[in-house]
Structures are given as C-alpha cells and as structure tokens.
Design an enzyme around this catalytic site. Structure first.
Site, PDB file in Angstrom:
ATOM      1  N   ASN A 289      31.829  30.155  40.507  1.00 12.28           N
ATOM      2  CA  ASN A 289      32.945  30.298  39.574  1.00 12.28           C
ATOM      3  C   ASN A 289      33.799  31.462  40.028  1.00 12.28           C
ATOM      4  O   ASN A 289      33.532  32.620  39.691  1.00 12.28           O
ATOM      5  CB  ASN A 289      32.420  30.530  38.156  1.00 12.28           C
ATOM      6  CG  ASN A 289      31.738  29.293  37.626  1.00 12.28           C
ATOM      7  OD1 ASN A 289      32.389  28.335  37.212  1.00 12.28           O
ATOM      8  ND2 ASN A 289      30.411  29.289  37.685  1.00 12.28           N
ATOM      9  N   GLU A 290      34.802  31.143  40.810  1.00 13.25           N
ATOM     10  CA  GLU A 290      35.642  32.185  41.406  1.00 13.25           C
ATOM     11  C   GLU A 290      36.641  32.710  40.368  1.00 13.25           C
ATOM     12  O   GLU A 290      36.817  32.100  39.306  1.00 13.25           O
ATOM     13  CB  GLU A 290      36.388  31.601  42.616  1.00 13.25           C
ATOM     14  CG  GLU A 290      35.485  31.137  43.752  1.00 13.25           C
ATOM     15  CD  GLU A 290      34.814  32.279  44.514  1.00 13.25           C
ATOM     16  OE1 GLU A 290      34.810  33.427  44.042  1.00 13.25           O
ATOM     17  OE2 GLU A 290      34.264  32.010  45.607  1.00 13.25           O
ATOM     18  N   PRO A 291      37.319  33.842  40.673  1.00 16.32           N
ATOM     19  CA  PRO A 291      38.312  34.376  39.757  1.00 16.32           C
ATOM     20  C   PRO A 291      39.275  33.280  39.290  1.00 16.32           C
ATOM     21  O   PRO A 291      39.719  32.449  40.081  1.00 16.32           O
ATOM     22  CB  PRO A 291      39.033  35.431  40.589  1.00 16.32           C
ATOM     23  CG  PRO A 291      37.975  35.908  41.525  1.00 16.32           C
ATOM     24  CD  PRO A 291      37.148  34.701  41.855  1.00 16.32           C
TER      25      PRO A 291
ATOM     26  N   SER B 284      38.292  31.269  36.814  1.00 17.85           N
ATOM     27  CA  SER B 284      37.452  30.278  36.123  1.00 17.85           C
ATOM     28  C   SER B 284      37.521  30.500  34.621  1.00 17.85           C
ATOM     29  O   SER B 284      37.554  31.639  34.145  1.00 17.85           O
ATOM     30  CB  SER B 284      35.991  30.409  36.572  1.00 17.85           C
ATOM     31  OG  SER B 284      35.880  30.069  37.925  1.00 17.85           O
TER      32      SER B 284
ATOM     33  N   THR C   8      34.895  35.153  49.495  1.00 16.18           N
ATOM     34  CA  THR C   8      33.585  34.486  49.497  1.00 16.18           C
ATOM     35  C   THR C   8      33.338  33.836  50.856  1.00 16.18           C
ATOM     36  O   THR C   8      32.231  33.893  51.407  1.00 16.18           O
ATOM     37  CB  THR C   8      33.544  33.412  48.380  1.00 16.18           C
ATOM     38  OG1 THR C   8      33.752  34.074  47.141  1.00 16.18           O
ATOM     39  CG2 THR C   8      32.246  32.654  48.362  1.00 16.18           C
TER      40      THR C   8
END
Ligand code: F6R
Length: 642
Positions: A174-176, A178, A193
């Site tokens: 869940n990247e920024p 999300s 990432t």
C-alpha cells in the site's frame, strides 16, 4: 523499556501517548537491542496464539509478510516446530502481497520466499496457504482480489497480522496515496520501493512495476498487528509513522487507529524517535558523557551556533536546564565539550611518537605499530579510510590489509567478459578461459555464475586491490585475501557465518599480533556482508582475548560506503589536506570494476569516490560549524572496547 530481551508477556499491546516518556508517540512500540531478540519474542507470541487456538480446537488465521524483516521470526518458528513440536496443522495463512506479473517458480516471487523460509519446513496443510497469485490474468484480477478479501472474511478475519514497513511508509504494498479502507487490489509500486528491491533483482529495470496487495482496510481488520522494523534506514519512516499525523502520504500511519498494534524495533530503527533522539525534550534524563555530547551537537545545529557561543538561555530554552544544574554554567559545559571534540582530531592515527598522549586518541608507544585493516569487500579500505591508510603507511607503521570477501558477485558480466577475451587472445589454448567465456555467453537471466566465472571475477577484484595497495605503498606480502566461505554462494543470499570464517579471521590476527585493528563498523546493516564480516571479527576478538598480546591491541571502527558516525560518536577524526583527498580518490579509482554504474549501487546514485569525498567533507564542515578548525576532509572512527 530499552535494550532488553523482553519476556513473551511484555510485548503485549499497551495504549501509547499517555505517559510522559511516550507523549510524542501514537503507536505502542518496543525497542530491542537487536533484531534477533525482537524476532524471538514475536515468534513466541505467534506460537502462543497458535497453541491457544489448538486448545480450543480452532483455526488460527495468520496474515504474513515477506522481505528481510520477518526472516528471523520465520527461522524461530521453524526452530520451534523442529525442536519443540510446534504444529501448524490448525494454521491458515494469507500473505500480504505478490509482485505482478510474477511466476511462482521465480526466485523473486513471494511464493518462493515463503516456501523457502517457512512453509517447506513446517507441517502446514498446503491447502491452508494463501498467497496472491502473480499469474492471474488481467481480466480476472479484479474479481480475484475481491475473492481474496472474502476468503479472509469467511475464516472470521485475521487473528494476527505480521507487517514490515517500506521506506515509503507502505505496509503490504500500500504505497503513498492508498486509501484507509482500501481492499485487496493491484497497485503500482513507488519508485523508492523499486530502488530498494533493485539489489536483489540485480538492477532496477528487472523489478516489476506492479503488485497485488491486501488493502489497508484488510490489514486493519486484523485482531492483532505486529510491525517489524530493523536498521538505520527505517528510522525516519518509523518516526513519521509513530509520531506524525495520520496521512495517506505515510500509509502505515493509518495503524494509529488500530487498538491492538505493536511496533517491534531494534536500536537503529528507533533512533529518530523523540524520546530516543532528544530525550531531554521528553522528560528528566540521566546526563551521561555520551548524551551530553549528543545534546550539545544537536543544540548547536538548532541554534546555528558554535559550541563556545552557546549561552545558559540556549540550554534552558531547549530542555537542557538540568544539564546546567549538573555541570555548572554554559561556559563550563562548552569548554569541556570543545576540548573533548578537539582531542578527537589527530594527524597521527597510529599515535604521535615522543608526544604527550594523555589527550590524544591513540598511544604514542610503540612508535611503530603493526596495523591490521579489515576490509569487508576489496575496496572498503580505500573508500572509507583511504586517507588514514595513507598516513599510517607514510608514518612508517607495518600496515596489513585483509580483504574479507572476494567481492566476486559485484563484477558485471560484461566487465568479466572483457578480461576473459583478453586472456583468450593471449592464451588461445587455455581450456579454463573457454569455460569462462562459455559460462558468460550462455548465462540467461540472473542465475548464479559457474565456478570458473566466479573465479575470474574474484581475481579481477584481487588485482584491482593490489593496484591500490601498491599505490599506497604496502608490500604485497602484507595484503591478505581471506575469501571467507560464508560469502561464496555465487548469489546475493549468503551462508550464515560459521566457525571456519571466524577461525580464518582469528588466525590472521594471531599471526599478525596487531597493535591496531581497523574494521568496518556498519552495525546498522541487519543482513549485509559488512555486518557478517564485523560479527566474524568480534567473535575472533572474543576468542583471542585471553592471549596476552591482545591487551595491546586497540580496535577502531570506520563506517562503510553508506553512512558516517554521528559527531558525538567519533573518538578519532583524521584530517586530510586537499592533496590527500586526491590521493584517496586515485586509490579508489584503481577499483575500476566498481566504477561507472556499478552493480550494487544501493539507493544512492553517487559513485563511491563521490560519496566518500562528500561524506568526509561533511564531517569536516560539521566540525568547523561547531567551532573547530576548518579542514578539507575528515575521516571518522569510533573505538570498540572488547
Ligand atoms: C512484504 C511487504 C512489504 C515489506 C516492506 C519492508 O510482504 O508487504 O511491505 O514488509 O517493503 O521490506 P523489508 O522487510 O525487506 O525491509
């Protein structure tokens, strides 16, 4: 509670942010001295949960993570299965994520990871293992993700969720950006990432751009959550997550809303937390010498003043009035700190002959010392302490260099082929070089090299090292290539350190009987080669300690290519003139295979010589800002007491 091996009950969740010492913190967290102690406690909590469910004849639903953080937890669970009979028959697992697209059989798949680290070694029913599929078609993907969440729900939700945290603040993938109630879905990986994954994929181009991940909403429904974070490079995101506002920019910050979450940290990962970084801002503290130094460096940075200009008001205004009470006035504290830092500076890293050494970092005697420099890879010596190395030789000490590993995997295939073809041109009938060329030309993907190729790559690094040590004036007989076996796997994943590795290091120390040992003190790196190499040295020192000659051996730690000691940690700072900076640069340049787009660049795009110069310059600038002399560059060392 810090630096302790905590008992299994003590990692139970407690509300945070309610007490003086945690008032900055919004997530319960426990700091362990190292990742092994922390992992053992977490594994114990998981085992207790599994057993408590067994007694009630219930299934235990676990959410699991991959990556470097949980490896030791899985190791401990496997040990408990083998040695204590812990059964996983009642366990159902749901993994957080998988790269997309990704074949199960790839060594990079999380499917492979989970089987290698856990599932192949325990008695879990394969039917009970759920890992998002990296091969599902794009048409089916949407429904597949909905079904993944539904399946978790049908089991009654996750009893326990294990998490790591990415430097972007991701949990799962869940990247920024999300959403806080997101479900399982496909997402695009953040660039950072992918940079972090680049080393294991052997290049960022090979890291997939997408993944399937459980959502924040899915994770947050777990009844109990433990997040693991180890190492220096997690410290800043850990602080943002625990102390910052809840924001989609830091998805892990959503965990602040969960009522049963604990972060398990090691010392390095906790370093940016207010109560650890600046405890004087939180409450009363015990002013040790180390803490005083740390606080003064911080205060100078905050006020933009040099040490001798700090006033009583500066101390009082910034939570340090108790220090004034303890030490007298700002004037007294300032002078003491200034002298302490001044005494770390020496142009005589091996000790200054015939000088009063009472306030110097090294002893004057013996005048000529035997010095043993350990270098984890074949270029860390010149990158990290090339200036000091040069001075030690120039000042007449008997300098030995020990390259601990061959560094062979860091030579690119095209570099190796260039050398192989030159050898082939010179000796057309050499059968071994034919094997090397064949091995290189037939290599597909990132499989490990055949033994002949590994040998050539190791030899390239060996010859580069000789070029550098000869340039600095060390006789070849003092250059030792240890080729520690733990490293020789041909892949990034190394074997665990063994007695053989430790004995090789110990034998060299007892042969050389050094007065000084220099070693790469990258204590923050939880799994890397530097840490293993340092562990081998520490174990060897422990073993040799009873021998009388060791009483006269001092150990100095330098930092590798990645980061530097904080000013308050430095016990010896060796200045370099602009000319010496250039000599150091030349010595680094001899390591040609590690120049121009190297294989293991890490997440810093600067070349090694640039990093080294900028870092040594930064240390010099910091000393100057604190009011000390203005040097072109400083190399920094911390003394290790064994
Ligand atoms: C892994 C996962 C990721 C990792 C995170 C930290 O399943 O979902 O969130 O936990 O990227 O990775 P490491 O532990 O390798 O630092």
């Amino acid at each position: 509670m810090k630096n302790q091996t905590l008992t299994k009950t003590s990692i139970k969740h407690q509300p945070s942010g309610q007490f003086e010492e945690t008032r900055f913190e919004k997530i319960h967290n426990i700091v362990f001295a190292n990742s092994v102690n922390g992992s053992i406690c977490v594994a114990q909590e998981i085992a207790d949960l599994i057993k408590s469910k067994q007694v009630k004849n219930e299934l235990c639903i676990l959410g699991l993570a991959t990556g470097s953080s949980p490896i030791k937890v899985y190791e401990e669970l496997v040990r408990m299965h083998n040695e204590e009979g812990l059964s996983f028959k009642n366990v159902v697992t749901f993994n957080l994520d998988e790269y997309y697209p990704m074949d199960k059989s790839s060594v990079h798949s999380y499917y492979y990871f989970m089987h290698q680290h856990l599932f192949n070694h325990i008695d879990i029913d394969p039917e009970n293992i759920n890992i998002p599929s990296g091969t599902i078609s794009t048409e089916e993907l949407h429904q597949y993700c909905i079904d993944y969440d539904l399946k978790i729900k049908e089991y009654g939700g996750l009893d326990f969720q294990l998490l790591g945290i990415g430097r972007t603040g991701h949990i799962g993938f869940n990247e920024p950006g999300s959403h806080y109630n997101s479900g399982t879905r496909s997402i695009t990986l953040d660039h950072l990432t992918r940079v972090d994954a680049a080393t294991s994929f052997l290049g960022i181009d090979k890291v997939p751009k997408k993944a399937i991940t459980m959502g924040i909403g899915t994770v947050k429904k777990a009844k109990r959550i433990i997040l693991l974070a180890w190492g220096h490079n997690k410290a800043s995101i850990v602080k943002k997550t625990i102390e910052g506002d809840i924001t989609p920019d830091v998805p892990a910050s959503y965990l602040q809303e969960h009522n049963n979450v604990t972060f398990i940290l090691n010392d390095e990962a906790s370093q940016e937390l207010t109560r650890i970084k600046t405890p004087w801002l939180v409450g009363p503290c015990i002013w040790s010498d180390q803490l005083i130094s740390k606080a003064i460096v911080w205060l100078c940075d905050l006020t933009k003043k040099s040490i001798l200009k700090l006033t009583d008001k500066d101390y009082n205004d910034n939570g340090m009035s108790s220090l004034l009470v303890q030490e007298g006035s700002a004037y007294d504290i300032n002078i003491k700190m200034f002298n302490k830092l001044q005494h770390t500076i020496t142009g005589w890293p091996g000790g200054k002959p015939d000088a009063d050494d009472s306030s110097r970092p090294e002893r004057a005697n013996p005048h000529k010392k035997r010095v043993l420099i350990f270098s984890p890879h074949p270029d860390d010596d010149v990158i990290s302490m090339g200036g000091t190395f040069d001075r030690l030789v120039e000042q007449g000490h008997e300098v030995h260099i020990a390259y601990q590993t061959s560094g062979n995997i860091a030579v690119s295939d095209h570099e190796a082929l260039k050398y192989a073809e030159v050898i082939k041109d010179m000796t057309p009938n050499d059968a071994e070089i034919d094997l090397v060329i064949k091995g290189l030309n037939s290599k597909k993907g990132d499989i490990e090299d055949v033994i002949e190729v590994r040998k050539l790559k190791g030899l390239i690094r060996k010859r580069e090292s000789f070029a550098a040590t000869r340039f600095l004036g060390v006789p070849d007989k003092n250059v030792h290539f240890l080729n520690l076996p733990f490293y020789e796997t041909g892949t990034i994943k190394k074997n665990p350190i063994s007695k053989v590795d430790i004995d090789i290091v110990a034998d060299l120390i007892s042969e050389t009987k050094p007065h000084q040992i220099y070693a790469a003190g990258d204590l923050a790196d939880p799994h890397g080669t530097h840490k293993v190499c340092l562990d081998a040295i520490f174990a060897a020192l422990e073993k040799l300690k009873p021998n009388g000659y060791m009483d006269d051996c001092w150990v100095w730690l330098y930092r590798g290519a990645w980061h530097e000691w904080d000013i308050d940690q430095i016990d010896m700072a060796v200045p370099m003139s602009p000319d010496q900076v250039l000599r150091k640069r030349r010595a680094i340049f001899y390591h040609q295979s590690q120049k121009d787009g190297v294989m293991f660049q890490g997440n810093d795009t600067r070349e090694f010589w640039v990093r080294a110069e900028e870092r040594n310059n930064e240390t010099a600038v910091k000393y100057h800002q604190l009011g000390l002399a203005d040097y072109a560059a400083l190399e920094a060392f911390k003394r290790y007491y064994y």
